[in-house]
Design a protein around this motif. Sequence first.
Motif, PDB file in Angstrom:
ATOM      1  N   UNK A 148      -3.640   5.893 -11.948  1.00 40.31           N
ATOM      2  CA  UNK A 148      -2.086   5.244 -12.638  1.00 40.31           C
ATOM      3  C   UNK A 148      -0.865   5.839 -11.552  1.00 40.31           C
ATOM      4  N   UNK A 149      -1.466   6.000 -10.295  1.00 41.18           N
ATOM      5  CA  UNK A 149      -0.787   6.542  -9.511  1.00 41.18           C
ATOM      6  C   UNK A 149       0.296   6.252  -9.102  1.00 41.18           C
ATOM      7  N   UNK A 150       1.179   6.219  -8.637  1.00 37.28           N
ATOM      8  CA  UNK A 150       2.577   5.486  -8.029  1.00 37.28           C
ATOM      9  C   UNK A 150       1.586   4.962  -6.374  1.00 37.28           C
ATOM     10  N   UNK A 151       1.696   3.686  -6.180  1.00 37.59           N
ATOM     11  CA  UNK A 151       1.634   3.510  -4.515  1.00 37.59           C
ATOM     12  C   UNK A 151       2.320   3.954  -3.556  1.00 37.59           C
ATOM     13  N   UNK A 152       3.152   4.547  -3.527  1.00 38.04           N
ATOM     14  CA  UNK A 152       3.338   5.994  -2.434  1.00 38.04           C
ATOM     15  C   UNK A 152       2.756   6.389  -2.272  1.00 38.04           C
ATOM     16  N   UNK A 153       2.307   7.399  -3.820  1.00 34.43           N
ATOM     17  CA  UNK A 153       0.687   8.001  -2.742  1.00 34.43           C
ATOM     18  C   UNK A 153      -0.181   8.052  -2.937  1.00 34.43           C
ATOM     19  N   UNK A 154      -0.273   6.653  -1.798  1.00 32.32           N
ATOM     20  CA  UNK A 154      -2.231   6.286  -1.898  1.00 32.32           C
ATOM     21  C   UNK A 154      -1.347   5.535  -0.602  1.00 32.32           C
ATOM     22  N   UNK A 155      -2.322   5.788   0.480  1.00 30.27           N
ATOM     23  CA  UNK A 155      -2.507   5.525   1.693  1.00 30.27           C
ATOM     24  C   UNK A 155      -3.419   5.119   1.894  1.00 30.27           C
ATOM     25  N   UNK A 156      -4.380   3.849   2.196  1.00 25.21           N
ATOM     26  CA  UNK A 156      -5.596   2.988   2.489  1.00 25.21           C
ATOM     27  C   UNK A 156      -5.117   2.586   4.351  1.00 25.21           C
TER      28      UNK A 156
END
Length: 775
Positions: free
Chosen positions: A237-245
Motif C-alpha cells: 500500500x505504498x505509492x510507487x514513487x516511494x519504492x526503488x528497485x
Amino acid sequence: MSGPQAGAARYAGARVPRVEDPRLLTGHGGFVDDVVRPGMLHAHFVRSPMARARIAGIDASEALALRGVHAVFTAQDLNPDVRDPWYSLVGRDVADTPRPPLAEGEARFVGDPVALVVADDRYVAEDAAELVYVDYEPLPPVVDYATAQQAGELVHAGHPGNLVGELAGRPAAGLAEVFDQAAHVARETIHQQAYAAVPMETRGLIVEWSPPTGEMTIWASTQVPHEMRLFCSRLLGLDEHRIRVVMRDTGGGFGQKALPQREDMCVMLAARKVPAPLKWIEDRQENLISAGQGRHEHADARIAFDADGRILAAAIDHVQDAGAYPVPWPVQTTAVVGLLFPGPYRVPQATFSCRSVFSNTTGRTAYRGPWQFESLAREVLLDIAAREMGMDPVELRRRNLLRRDELPVANPNGMPYSDITPLETFEQALKMLDYGAFRREQERARAAGRHIGVGTCTYVEPTTSGMGFHATEGATIRIEPSGKVNVYVAGGSTGNSLETTVVQLAADALGADIADVNTIQGDTAITPFGGGTGGSRSGSMTAGAIAETASVLRERMVAIAAHRLEAAAGDIELAGGRAHVRGTPDIGLSFPEIAAIAYFQPEKLPPGVPAGLEASGRYRARSPMIWANATHVCTCEVDVVTGEVRLLRYIVSEDCGPMINPDVVEGQIAGGTVQGIGGALYEHFDYDEDGNPLTTTFMDYLLPTTTEVPTIEYGHIETPGPGQGGYKGVGEGGAIGSPPAVVNAVADALAPLGVKITRLPLSPAFLSDLVSEAR
C-alpha cells in the motif's frame, strides 16, 4: 516516427563482442549477494518438513533467546499486512490462486515457508530456525496431480476437485466423425516429468526501509525490476514513487524470476518491522524444493491422417500440475498448449481441452517456453504415426509443413501465423545433417549391432506480445556534453546480453561510434517503465523503444549541424560520431561539438530547436504477436544394455528474423537447447508417495554438463517480422525444440526393437527396462 532516419546499420547484425563480458568473466560482476548495507540483518525461513499438515502452534521462544536473533515472524505477524497483491502480467481481474506470504493454518508442500527468522548473520539465522518449534498435525497429502481431481483431500478448501481452472476449444464431438473415418489415427498419452530453471544464481533480495521518509529500496535478483516495484507498491500500500528497485547482474532467470514469489513478499513485509536493511539469499536446496517447478504434465494427444499421410485433424486433452502455489495463474499456460498444438502444420480442424490441477508439491512457475509441451506431444506423436504408417518421419512432415508462400494463415484454433518458414528451416536443417547419408550410415550401424537414430522437432512460437503489460517499452537517451551516449532502458538482463544489444542498436540509430555508447539498466529510479524479460520480447521491444527515442535526437542534431554548416538538413549524415555534409565528410561537426552547442551555446541553436540532447520515447508493439520458428535435428547412439544415450550431432535451423548479434542469438539457442536436453535425459523433480522431495541436491537432480552435450550447429533463415527492424524473439525456442528432437532420436534408434517412448526422462534405467520389455 519523424525526422531523418538512420543509414545502413554498422553494428546490428555483426558479431560484436559482449560489452558485459570483461566484468563477468573476470569475476567483477555485481550481484545481490555482493550488496552490503550498514547494519544489514539476514533472513532465513523455517520450512515445512511435511507435504501437508495442520499448523497447530509455533513456539519461537528458544530461537528468540539465541544471541543475535532479532525476530521470528509467523503468518499472524506478516499476512495481515498484505494489501492488494496482483501481478501486472496477469491483471487484477483474472482469477488467481491463493498466495499467502507465510503458511497460515496449513502447510501445503515440503518447503512451504512457515516462519521467518531475522538475525545478525545467516549462520545465526539458520541455527535459530532449527530452534523454532512447529506443532504439525499430519494430513493426507495430494501428491499425484493426475489423480488429484478424484482425491478425497483438497490442497485448497476453496477449489473443489483440486481444480485450478479449465478451458476448452470447439466441442470435441464435432470432430468425432473425422477421426472415425480417417485412414489412420495416431493416439497416445504422453507424459513429461517435472523439472525447472535451476538458475546459476538462486533467488534473493535486500530490502531497506527508511521510516523517516517512508521510502523503500530493494536490490533484487529479478527479470522484472519495474514489475517488482509495482507489486511491492500494491502489496504494502505504498505509492510507487516511494519504492526503488535496483537490479544489477542476475545469474539466470528463465522465468523463475519473472514475478515476485511468496518469499519476496515476506521480506518486503518484514523489512518495515526490523531496524535495519533485511537480506535473504536462497541456498541451492531451498531453490530446488521451493522456487518452483515446470513441465509436469500429460495429455491424450491424437492426430488423424488420410491415406497419403496428410493431416485431417488434431486434438489434445492436456492436464498440468500446478503444485500448491503456482506463479502466475497457470490456466493461461495450459490454454496455450491447446491453442498451439497444431503447430506449424496444415491442420484443417482441431480442438483441445486443458486443465490445471493443484497438488501438495512446489508450485508451478514460468519456465522458458512454458507451453513447450504442445511441441513435445505433437512431434513425438508424429514420429509414432509415421512408423505406424510405414513412412519416414521426415517425409510425413514434408507433406504437412506450412511453406512461406502459404502465409499468413490462422491455425484451426485461431492463432494467426505470419512471417515464418517452417518447411524452409526444416529442409535447411536436414541438408546440414545430410539426412540421406545418415540413413545409410544407420543401416550399416544396425548391421553391426549399433543403435543410432535421428529425431526432429519443428515448431512455431509466439514472441513479443503486443497486448497488456508487455505491449509497450520505453527508452531515454542522453548525449552528454562530452558527446558520449547514455541509453536508459528498463532492462532485466539475466544472461541474455541486453547490454550489448542496446549498445549496438543505439550506436546505429544515432550514427555514434559504438565505443562511445553506454547503457544503464535495471534501476527503477532512473529508467523508463518496461516489462522486463519474458515472452522473448526484449530484443524487438527494446529496438522499438530505442528507434522511437533516437529519431528525436537525430532530428535535433541534424538541425544543429545543418544550421552551423549552412547546409540543408536533408544533406546531413550522422555516422562515426560526426555530422557531416553528404559527399564531403571533411566538412562536419563531431558529437562533442554538437553537444557543446546544445548545452552551452543556446544562442547558436537554430530557431525552434530546444537546448540539450536528451529525449524519451515509448514504443508500442505493432502487432498482437510476432512469430518465430525453428527445426531441431538430433542424432544419437543408444547402448541397449546400459540404456546410456550419447548425442552425436545437434543442428538448429532458426528463423528469428534479422539477428542483432549472431553470437547472442546462438548463445540463447544453445542455452535453451542444453536445458531441453537436460529435461529429456537427466533432470527430474521426484517425490515419494508422501510428498517428500527426492531430488534436493545436485547429487540427485542431474544437470547436463559439457561432456554430455555435443557441439551445436546453427543454420539461420531471416524472415523479418512486423516489429521494429524485423526482429523476433529467440530466448525460449531452444528449450522448446530440443526435448522432442532428443526423444525422437532415441525412439528412432530403438525402433527395430519395437520400443515406443511416451514418457520422460529417458534415464539409462528407464531405457534399459524398455528394451528388456520389448525383447
